[in-house]
Design a protein around this motif. Structure first.
Motif, mmCIF file in Angstrom:
data_model
loop_
_atom_site.group_PDB
_atom_site.id
_atom_site.type_symbol
_atom_site.label_atom_id
_atom_site.label_comp_id
_atom_site.label_asym_id
_atom_site.label_seq_id
_atom_site.Cartn_x
_atom_site.Cartn_y
_atom_site.Cartn_z
ATOM 1 N N LYS A 277 -2.394 13.553 -26.850
ATOM 2 C CA LYS A 277 -3.123 13.620 -25.594
ATOM 3 C C LYS A 277 -3.952 14.901 -25.424
ATOM 4 C CE LYS A 277 -1.708 9.623 -24.445
ATOM 5 N NZ LYS A 277 -2.657 8.487 -24.532
ATOM 6 N N SER B 131 -7.344 7.911 -25.487
ATOM 7 C CA SER B 131 -7.058 8.305 -26.864
ATOM 8 C C SER B 131 -8.071 9.352 -27.318
ATOM 9 C CB SER B 131 -7.110 7.095 -27.813
ATOM 10 O OG SER B 131 -8.446 6.670 -28.006
ATOM 11 N N THR C 15 -9.683 11.089 -30.824
ATOM 12 C CA THR C 15 -9.834 10.875 -32.263
ATOM 13 C C THR C 15 -10.800 11.900 -32.816
ATOM 14 O OG1 THR C 15 -9.532 8.498 -31.915
ATOM 15 C CG2 THR C 15 -10.396 9.190 -34.054
ATOM 16 N N ILE D 248 -5.473 0.674 -24.901
ATOM 17 C CA ILE D 248 -5.702 1.823 -25.795
ATOM 18 C C ILE D 248 -4.710 1.823 -26.951
ATOM 19 C CG2 ILE D 248 -4.240 3.698 -24.915
ATOM 20 C CD1 ILE D 248 -8.043 3.891 -25.412
ATOM 21 N N ASP D 249 -3.523 1.236 -26.744
ATOM 22 C CA ASP D 249 -2.497 1.190 -27.792
ATOM 23 C C ASP D 249 -2.666 -0.080 -28.618
ATOM 24 O OD1 ASP D 249 -0.330 1.857 -29.343
ATOM 25 O OD2 ASP D 249 1.139 1.075 -27.913
ATOM 26 N N ARG E 33 -7.974 1.586 -32.166
ATOM 27 C CA ARG E 33 -7.840 2.797 -32.990
ATOM 28 C C ARG E 33 -8.866 2.797 -34.126
ATOM 29 N NH1 ARG E 33 -2.294 2.613 -31.261
ATOM 30 N NH2 ARG E 33 -1.797 0.846 -32.621
#
Length: 292
Positions: A70, A155, A157, A180-181, A186
């Protein structure tokens, strides 16, 4: 008189003196940069011909992400030569600085605040950088720092390209944690960092582009031979069309995705969010390039 942060940073760059010393000297000199430098030299704080005068155009960009994912940072540490930039000593120092920035609340896009923060040794980060300059014999500059913190439904990255010559940090936010999960999200986040590294957008959407820049582009287009050769009644529409192309070149969401130019990044974000069961937003990004 009030002394601005930019004046302090400019004097620090010229003299390699501490920020408080620079501010005091500028206050005494009533903002006169040359006189402030002379004051520091008389006090023995600054020396003529110091390493800090030399251009630091090489270096590296590092990224770090917290254990919970985070908080993330992107840090550019510069030096003078590619030889030093590739040296393990410098690379380890850059990694250490990046980890410290991760834990520093004041490092949020603020190099000055980060330099003033405390190193575990008890010195300031700035003093530690000075010591490293003396050790390696080259000017070293912490040129850029970006520190992002996101929500539970967000998220972070990062991506480093060309061995740390280009670095990108992106924040995506979903309308739920479940969105987001998601593996596809991702993958999208990583793809967007790759796209930004390669294409270098100037903003996320049209509203991120300064109005004066758009008006300047519009004026240039309106005055072009191509547009002026057209009937007057259709010139505005022609310019509007060209402005749309201008935005498509510089706005992330309107750019053709680097891996599939027939699809815009915005459309890819929209469809990936829907497939994950909700909506997805690119909240912000930062891109650093060594010496850029």
């Amino acid at each position: 008189m009030a002394i601005s942060a930019s004046q302090v940073m400019e004097l620090r760059r010229k003299t390699n003196a501490g920020m408080m010393d620079c501010k005091k000297a500028l206050t005494e000199a009533e903002g006169d940069l040359d006189l402030a430098e002379e004051i520091l030299r008389k006090k023995g704080i600054a020396k003529a011909g110091k390493k800090a005068d030399r251009v630091a155009a090489e270096g590296t960009i590092n990224a770090a992400v917290s254990a919970d994912g985070k908080t993330a940072v992107l840090v550019e540490v510069s030096c003078e030569t590619d030889f030093v930039a590739k040296n393990d000593n410098f690379q380890n120092f850059a990694s250490e600085i990046t980890q410290l920035a991760l834990d520093c609340d004041g490092a949020d896009n603020n190099v000055e605040a980060f330099l003033a923060s405390q190193h575990p040794s008890g010195d300031s980060i700035e003093e530690v950088v000075k010591a490293k300059i003396a050790e390696v014999g080259e000017n070293i500059v912490i040129r850029n720092v970006a520190r992002f913190q996101t929500s539970e439904a967000g998220s972070l990255t990062s991506y480093l390209h060309m061995g740390g010559k280009v670095g990108v940090l992106v924040e995506l936010v979903g309308d739920s944690v479940a969105v987001i999960d998601n593996d596809a999200v991702r993958t999208l986040a990583k793809d967007i960092t790759l796209h930004i590294a390669a294409i270098n957008p100037q903003g996320i959407a049209r509203e991120d582009i300064p109005a004066e820049e758009v008006e300047k582009e519009r004026a240039i287009l309106a005055d072009s031979d191509e547009v002026k050769s057209k009937p007057e009644q259709i010139r505005d529409k022609i310019v509007d069309g060209k402005i749309n192309k201008f935005f498509a070149q510089i706005c992330l969401l309107e750019q053709g995705f680097v891996k599939d130019p027939d699809t815009t990044v915005g459309k890819l974000v929209e469809t990936t969010g829907k497939a994950a069961g909700g909506s997805l937003t690119v909240k912000r990004f930062v891109r650093f390039a060594v010496g850029g």
